[in-house]
Write a protein that holds these residues in place. Sequence first.
Motif, PDB file in Angstrom:
ATOM      1  N   ALA A   1     -41.031  13.105   1.424  1.00  0.00           N
ATOM      2  CA  ALA A   1     -40.116  14.057   0.787  1.00  0.00           C
ATOM      3  C   ALA A   1     -40.654  14.421  -0.588  1.00  0.00           C
ATOM      4  CB  ALA A   1     -38.721  13.439   0.661  1.00  0.00           C
ATOM      5  N   ARG A   2     -40.811  15.713  -0.838  1.00  0.00           N
ATOM      6  CA  ARG A   2     -41.275  16.175  -2.138  1.00  0.00           C
ATOM      7  C   ARG A   2     -41.043  17.680  -2.256  1.00  0.00           C
ATOM      8  NH1 ARG A   2     -47.865  16.224  -1.878  1.00  0.00           N
ATOM      9  NH2 ARG A   2     -48.084  17.388   0.064  1.00  0.00           N
ATOM     10  N   HIS A   3     -40.889  18.121  -3.485  1.00  0.00           N
ATOM     11  CA  HIS A   3     -40.738  19.549  -3.782  1.00  0.00           C
ATOM     12  C   HIS A   3     -39.574  20.176  -3.013  1.00  0.00           C
ATOM     13  CE1 HIS A   3     -44.457  18.938  -5.772  1.00  0.00           C
ATOM     14  NE2 HIS A   3     -45.219  18.990  -4.706  1.00  0.00           N
ATOM     15  N   GLY A   4     -38.513  19.410  -2.761  1.00  0.00           N
ATOM     16  CA  GLY A   4     -37.363  19.963  -2.065  1.00  0.00           C
ATOM     17  C   GLY A   4     -37.558  20.135  -0.577  1.00  0.00           C
ATOM     18  N   GLU A   5     -38.619  19.583  -0.031  1.00  0.00           N
ATOM     19  CA  GLU A   5     -38.912  19.677   1.387  1.00  0.00           C
ATOM     20  C   GLU A   5     -39.212  18.287   1.931  1.00  0.00           C
ATOM     21  OE1 GLU A   5     -41.872  22.685   2.286  1.00  0.00           O
ATOM     22  OE2 GLU A   5     -41.657  23.471   0.248  1.00  0.00           O
ATOM     23  N   VAL A   6     -39.335  18.186   3.253  1.00  0.00           N
ATOM     24  CA  VAL A   6     -39.748  16.935   3.886  1.00  0.00           C
ATOM     25  C   VAL A   6     -40.884  17.246   4.850  1.00  0.00           C
ATOM     26  CG1 VAL A   6     -39.076  14.930   5.257  1.00  0.00           C
ATOM     27  CG2 VAL A   6     -37.411  15.998   3.721  1.00  0.00           C
ATOM     28  N   GLU A   7     -41.954  16.503   4.715  1.00  0.00           N
ATOM     29  CA  GLU A   7     -43.077  16.627   5.639  1.00  0.00           C
ATOM     30  C   GLU A   7     -43.028  15.441   6.594  1.00  0.00           C
ATOM     31  OE1 GLU A   7     -47.989  16.633   5.508  1.00  0.00           O
ATOM     32  OE2 GLU A   7     -46.813  16.898   3.668  1.00  0.00           O
ATOM     33  N   LEU A   8     -42.990  15.717   7.879  1.00  0.00           N
ATOM     34  CA  LEU A   8     -43.028  14.675   8.896  1.00  0.00           C
ATOM     35  C   LEU A   8     -44.479  14.466   9.311  1.00  0.00           C
ATOM     36  CD1 LEU A   8     -40.036  15.679  11.213  1.00  0.00           C
ATOM     37  CD2 LEU A   8     -40.038  14.110   9.270  1.00  0.00           C
ATOM     38  N   LEU A   9     -44.940  13.225   9.211  1.00  0.00           N
ATOM     39  CA  LEU A   9     -46.308  12.868   9.574  1.00  0.00           C
ATOM     40  C   LEU A   9     -46.232  12.102  10.893  1.00  0.00           C
ATOM     41  CD1 LEU A   9     -47.050  11.595   6.009  1.00  0.00           C
ATOM     42  CD2 LEU A   9     -47.781  13.785   6.917  1.00  0.00           C
ATOM     43  N   LEU A  10     -46.787  12.680  11.949  1.00  0.00           N
ATOM     44  CA  LEU A  10     -46.533  12.203  13.308  1.00  0.00           C
ATOM     45  C   LEU A  10     -47.806  11.733  13.990  1.00  0.00           C
ATOM     46  CD1 LEU A  10     -44.542  15.400  13.843  1.00  0.00           C
ATOM     47  CD2 LEU A  10     -43.449  13.171  13.966  1.00  0.00           C
ATOM     48  N   ASP A  11     -47.708  10.587  14.670  1.00  0.00           N
ATOM     49  CA  ASP A  11     -48.843  10.029  15.406  1.00  0.00           C
ATOM     50  C   ASP A  11     -48.372   9.565  16.776  1.00  0.00           C
ATOM     51  OD1 ASP A  11     -50.607  10.127  13.105  1.00  0.00           O
ATOM     52  OD2 ASP A  11     -49.494   8.390  12.367  1.00  0.00           O
ATOM     53  N   CYS A  12     -49.243   9.709  17.768  1.00  0.00           N
ATOM     54  CA  CYS A  12     -48.976   9.174  19.100  1.00  0.00           C
ATOM     55  C   CYS A  12     -50.215   8.448  19.580  1.00  0.00           C
ATOM     56  CB  CYS A  12     -48.613  10.294  20.076  1.00  0.00           C
ATOM     57  SG  CYS A  12     -48.322   9.699  21.755  1.00  0.00           S
TER      58      CYS A  12
END
Length: 510
Positions: free
Chosen positions: A294-305
């Motif tokens: 979460a940063r800059h008013g946004e959320v980045e989802l980091l996804l791995d499978c």
Amino acid sequence: MDHGLRHERAAGDRRSGGRAARAGLPADHAEPDVRILPPRPGERVPPAGHTGGGGGEVGGFGGHPAPAAARRTGGTPVRLPEAVIILVGRELVTAAQADETGPRLAARLSALGCTIRARIFVPDSGEILAAVVRDQLAAGVDVILVSGGLGPTPDDRTREAIAEALGSALQRDETAWEAIERRYEERGRDVPPGAERQALSPTGAEFLPNPIGTAPGFLVRAGRTLLFALPGVPREFEAVFTRSVEPELRRTFGSRVAVASERLHVVGLPEADLHRIVTRVVGEESGVEVHYLARHGEVELLLDCRAERPALARETLAEALAALEKALGDRAYARGDRTLVAVVRDRLQERGWTLATAESCTGGLVAKRITDLAGSSAFYLGGTVSYADALKRAQLDVPAALLDRSGAVSGEVARAMAIGCKEKLGSDVALAVTGIAGPGGGSSEKPVGLVYVGLALPGRTLSTRHTFLGDRTAIRSLAAAAALDEVRRALSGLPPLGQPVPAAEGDEVE
């Protein structure tokens, strides 16, 4: 051993994300990045989606059966490498400074096939750091990555602490010293006193060059453990990690477990609300892991499978992503490296339009985010920070009567600011922001966190009301993100996220 440190479990931690995924890939987007990673004897890693139990449906995708790829059974005996992240600095322990390195590092290690055992924050204390490193070496983790404490000042104690934990002496690495001297020479500066400390490392350590800074890193091979020490400055850390750490991890841990990786960008949802959606849509047994940044008013989802084969990892991730994006709707705005500003740029350039900004409470933060994008001059003309009412009148032609009647923090004034900005700067689209960032200045009628966003587009105008929680920094950051998102929405044919403010009688609406 408990050293009284901030200690966060990262692997399988439900609070930091559990497992999740990202969506069906559009034509202009590449498939998820797939890497092949190691088998190591001793531990079964089931294929993606295996529940570990017998019988019944495999659940997890919003109460529906998991994707076909995730329902396959079997498994290959492998042991994924375990990694521990140690972040050095009193400012991190006390949370006086946000940890920018840890979440991104955890995601990069996870994408390389590592299981994150823990993330540990250590103060600038050689004694404490040595004890923590010693504990992790005794636990037999595969990778220890220490960030920070490699500078030239006396409180930079990482070298000494690691040497103490290893029972080793320090040695001067001549290659490192030559690189340090060369860096200062390139900058036209004399080498300052104490800089020679940066060339010291434990006996037998391998020099890791820093291509953009003066503090090199080093690698120690201690039995089965790879122990990396890297600079704490985020840009320098990233540079050394990319150049030296990532290739070493690939060489060391082989290539038999496939990992598909992707990123999903979300705006307009608090992290807690996003987490509830993710855990509802994608179950923990889907085989897809998620980290939240979460940063800059946004959320980045980091996804791995992780899966036995690249095709299985890719298929499972893509199916889970499709389910997640469907649940998130227009809150999920991009994948991969595309930023919110990049999406706004693309929408503008599709029409051949330009953008200008008029800011009050954000104080130029929107303009900064726009110009952080290389090449923004192709669509962004510039902006004004009209903080005082007098400047709103002089620079943006906001009527004095309107300011008196509605107040500077109002939907009507946000609309007028956008119209004036569009006319004065000659842009096709203008974005305006006005609000109360706090901590003072609020009232029961207009509380701290109240923000209005105004838009002027060809043939129409728009004003929306938003309310944010947090301190001054958080409110300004959230306001900037919301403002840019309103531009994205308007140019994409989406409804506004904020509450629309109707134009009052007599207001200019274009």
